[in-house]
Design a protein around this motif. Sequence first.
Motif, short mmCIF file in Angstrom:
data_model
loop_
_atom_site.label_atom_id
_atom_site.label_comp_id
_atom_site.label_asym_id
_atom_site.label_seq_id
_atom_site.Cartn_x
_atom_site.Cartn_y
_atom_site.Cartn_z
N ARG A 210 60.52 71.86 126.44
CA ARG A 210 59.37 71.00 126.76
C ARG A 210 59.73 69.52 126.59
NH1 ARG A 210 53.76 73.09 124.31
NH2 ARG A 210 53.08 71.38 125.65
N ASP A 211 60.52 69.22 125.57
CA ASP A 211 60.86 67.82 125.35
C ASP A 211 61.81 67.30 126.43
OD1 ASP A 211 60.41 65.81 122.96
OD2 ASP A 211 62.46 65.48 123.68
N TRP B 208 55.97 64.56 122.73
CA TRP B 208 56.99 65.00 123.68
C TRP B 208 57.72 63.82 124.30
CZ3 TRP B 208 57.92 69.65 122.53
CH2 TRP B 208 56.91 70.55 122.21
N HIS C 263 53.72 72.58 117.58
CA HIS C 263 53.91 72.01 118.92
C HIS C 263 52.76 71.07 119.28
CE1 HIS C 263 57.04 75.01 120.65
NE2 HIS C 263 57.33 74.62 119.43
#
Length: 377
Positions: free
Chosen positions: A363-364, A335, A330
């Motif tokens: 999150r994206d 992102w 991550h």
Amino acid sequence: MPVLYVAGILGSKLYDRQTQLHTWGDARGLLMRGADEAGFAPDARQPGRVLLNEALHEFSIVPGLLSSIVTRDVVNALEVGLGYRLNVDLFFMAYDWRADYRRLGERLENEVQRLQQQFGEDQPVLLIGQSVANLGLRYWLRHADARWRQAIGKWYAFGPPWQGTWNAVHMLQDGYWPGTRAFHGFAPEDVAQCPSTWQLLPAESRLADHDGSDIVGFDIYDAHHWREHGLPADVAQLQARLDDGRAFAQAVSGWHPADDAVPQTWFVNDSNLAVSRAVRGGPGQPALTTLDALRRQRPQLVPDLCEPGDDHIPLRHITQAPCGPLVSSHAAMPWGHNAVLIGQAADHRAQINHGPNLLALVRDIAALQMRHAGAAP
């Protein structure tokens, strides 16, 4: 941004309108199917008998007590993480996963148009594709009018089999038995009637001899080679089916200029071994097309014939023409931008329920939402 999820094989329920029962979608379809019920294979004589218009979020075994998760974790992650609500701004598109994936486009356009009417034409739609559905999505986006590509805010592809898989041949050999052969499932003759199976053949077209040497000139789209090398050749109109598979594979292979118009993130695996070259069958014997078969009969060849990937798809097949940088953590994710996330899910089917993958998805999407709203991510 509204989300439209397109599941892979077995991701939509099969409902028999004549008997008013599900033949796929709960345990009864595996345990108690009657002779008068529709089978799993498409039936050209009664094309409207079976409906596939309901998404399969979980496979009910004991109603209300025991179920097997299919896409319920995706629903939970998007609802808890981003406030989505099922059938409000999060939608699952059921479709006939047995059929020609080139036909998926019309269904997709109807769904995207419906979302545009509901949310506004300037509101981008997020696509999530699971496994083989991504082949249909890629075919559609490459051949659709530019306005449809402009309507997609981003496409998230979980386990996209861009070059197919030897598992398709295995299903043609042995069928597909979700609950083992003790229960109902897909017999090989049922699998052979599904156009989607032939569109999932391993396009790389490599077959090995019993000593692991490549068979020079082998072409998986040549029916004569199926008969010669122990592949399941006892199929009506075999060459026509193979020709169709070749045409589809060519249409979805590599990178295409139209792909640049649609932001993408792919979720892939390198936690297992996957077959990149099968072993031809001996006289009267089937080809060895699975890791288990190779381990039993040719264990010394496994290092040469298999590669890191999930249990069906070699990682290399997906990352030869990546949509963005290859990342395995991550911390390295860009992102909101294109990327290929290499994860460690248990197997191919588990990628969509793998916790780190779902966290990355949330999150994206959050980064995209903030950018679309004009806020700093």
